[in-house]
Scaffold this active site. Structure first.
Site, PDB file in Angstrom:
ATOM      1  N   GLU A 227       5.036-129.046 -10.870  1.00  0.00           N
ATOM      2  CA  GLU A 227       5.298-130.345  -9.905  1.00  0.00           C
ATOM      3  C   GLU A 227       6.317-129.954  -9.009  1.00  0.00           C
ATOM      4  O   GLU A 227       7.426-129.761  -9.267  1.00  0.00           O
ATOM      5  CB  GLU A 227       5.815-131.183 -10.931  1.00  0.00           C
ATOM      6  CG  GLU A 227       5.559-132.721 -10.824  1.00  0.00           C
ATOM      7  CD  GLU A 227       6.253-133.615 -10.256  1.00  0.00           C
ATOM      8  OE1 GLU A 227       6.675-133.281  -8.715  1.00  0.00           O
ATOM      9  OE2 GLU A 227       7.482-133.682 -11.008  1.00  0.00           O
ATOM     10  N   CYS A 261      10.801-136.309  -6.562  1.00  0.00           N
ATOM     11  CA  CYS A 261       9.729-136.169  -6.354  1.00  0.00           C
ATOM     12  C   CYS A 261       9.016-137.070  -6.259  1.00  0.00           C
ATOM     13  O   CYS A 261       8.338-136.710  -5.100  1.00  0.00           O
ATOM     14  CB  CYS A 261       9.315-134.846  -7.050  1.00  0.00           C
ATOM     15  SG  CYS A 261       8.487-135.279  -9.094  1.00  0.00           S
TER      16      CYS A 261
END
Length: 470
Positions: A227, A261
């Protein structure tokens, strides 16, 4: 020696001894031994461990939230919410693990054929500083439920958090050795990945680090979930509720001091409403309070490290020098600590740093699009593909556009956020694999086919078409 630093003033908080190589070796041996027993533990007992861990977290909210805020600067109210979200995720997998891991019958030529979900072994988790509890617990909850063990290599600016999450699992009553944190330098990670006692690797972090870890794990032929970075688009169409979108944009961009993110970073707005949106956005942003993250009314705390602030300001400077228009913020706060104000840059284009690069801090780039078609084109004009949002009064149109956006998740008229019930992850250079939901618990399992016996072969169907003859 690993040192933690107070981002409010740059002062040293504490120092920690690195885990010696001999101790790491023992930790790996213990994890393998513990996992071999844990995989045979009934699912009900595994789920009970998760529930106890959730209870430990809830009982320790003030202390654990303080650890987060002290080490990386997250506003204390958000840190408390992070702990509760971890507990909710543990409860979710405790409630659903048996269902998610149950054998799946499949009709075949066998008398009995099923798909089984069996643990892989000990998983190495390489975790970031920005959500030091959440990123770990969204991994460990499904990993333990599935029968795996784990080793955590946390970011070195949050060592107290690394030890605190180990404490949670230990106090919940996990078998000795099943999970441990190791305080090691990044240069030592490759050796862990290559070690035969590590079965798989998960990483949440930058795209650059993800590429390195993927290469190392690939060389060892080990499963990975990555990720990575994102430059999420937040599309506002001409028919959207502009005040609502502008209010949501603040949460989407500036949560966690803009260091996520999955924060929205590129605000792509149809030209006909762009001025209205920017004015509303600016008013909301300038109402945010920047200050000490331990004060409960603070919205923006310090960035986690000084070098991160320097890199962000360099991106801002390059964008403004190339023609971006500063709306608010844009100047580092003088004095102690790593503070940077909530910033908006308007008239950003695909040639600007704030469009091309991931801006990991409280900076929003506004891009003007002539219509919805161009908005989607701009949204997809990136190497990243983590999340996206579309704001429109026409839900049918918004859904159609959502299907055209290259991202792991698209939210309509809401802020992108992870939810334990839904899979989370990205495409392109935002990584691969999924966390959370049923998909997350099945990432670190052996999807095994079990076929028992055979049945009589079915008779072929009668011909219905006469063959042509010459």
């Amino acid at each position: 020696m690993i040192t933690s630093v107070d981002p409010r003033n740059g002062a040293q908080l504490a120092t920690y001894d690195n885990t010696p190589a001999t101790e790491v070796d023992t930790i790996l041996d213990d994890a393998v031994t513990a996992q071999r027993a844990w995989r045979r533990t009934p699912i009900g007992e595994r789920s009970a461990l998760l529930r106890r861990a959730a209870a430990v977290l809830r009982a320790g909210v003030p202390r654990y939230a303080h650890t987060i805020t002290a080490e990386m600067g997250k506003p204390i109210v958000e840190a408390e919410a992070e702990i509760e979200k971890c507990a909710l995720t543990l409860d979710f997998y405790a409630d659903h693990a048996a269902e998610f891991l149950a054998d799946t019958p499949v009709a075949s030529s066998a008398a009995d054929s099923r798909v089984l979900y069996e643990p892989l072994g000990v998983v190495l988790a390489i975790m970031p500083w920005n959500y030091p509890f959440w990123q770990f617990f969204r991994f460990i909850a499904p990993a333990l439920a599935a029968g795996n063990g784990a080793i955590l290599k946390h970011a070195n600016n949050v060592p107290a958090a690394a030890l605190a999450v180990e404490e949670v699992i230990r106090e919940a009553g996990a078998p000795a050795g099943l999970f441990r944190s190791v305080l090691i330098n990044s240069s030592e990670v490759a050796g862990l990945i290559a070690d035969d006692r590590i079965a798989a690797v998960t990483l949440t972090g930058s795209t650059e680090v993800g590429a390195i870890v993927a290469s190392q794990a690939g060389t060892a032929l080990k499963k990975q979930v990555l990720e990575l970075g994102g430059s999420d688009p937040f599309i506002v169409l001409a028919d959207a509720d502009v005040p609502a979108a502008a209010k949501a944009a603040v949460k989407a961009r500036y949560t966690n001091n803009g260091q996520s993110c999955v924060n929205a970073k590129r605000f792509i707005v149809e030209e006909s409403i762009a001025d209205e949106f920017v004015a509303e956005f600016k008013a909301n942003v300038e109402a945010l309070k920047l200050g000490d993250p331990f004060e409960r009314d603070t919205n923006i705390g310090p960035m986690a490290r000084g070098n991160l602030r320097d890199e962000l300001h360099d991106q801002v400077t390059r964008t403004l020098d190339a023609g971006g228009v500063l709306v608010t913020g844009g100047v580092p706060v003088e004095g102690p600590g790593f503070y940077y104000p909530a910033t908006i840059i308007d008239h950003v284009t695909p040639k600007h740093a704030a469009f091309v690069e991931e801006t990991f801090g409280p900076v929003a780039a506004v891009i003007r699009a002539k219509d919805a078609t161009e908005a989607v084109e701009l949204a997809n004009d990136t190497e990243f593909g983590l999340g996206a949002a579309v704001w429109s009064a026409d839900l049918s149109k918004a859904e159609d556009l959502a299907r055209q956006i290259d991202a792991g998740a698209v939210f309509v008229n809401s802020v992108v956020a992870s939810d334990p019930r839904l899979p989370f992850g990205g495409i392109k250079r935002s990584g691969y694999g999924r966390e959370l939901g049923v998909n997350g618990i099945r990432e670190f399992v052996n999807v095994k086919t079990l076929s028992i016996g055979t049945t009589a072969a079915p008779k072929p169907a009668a011909a219905t078409v006469t063959e042509a003859t010459e």
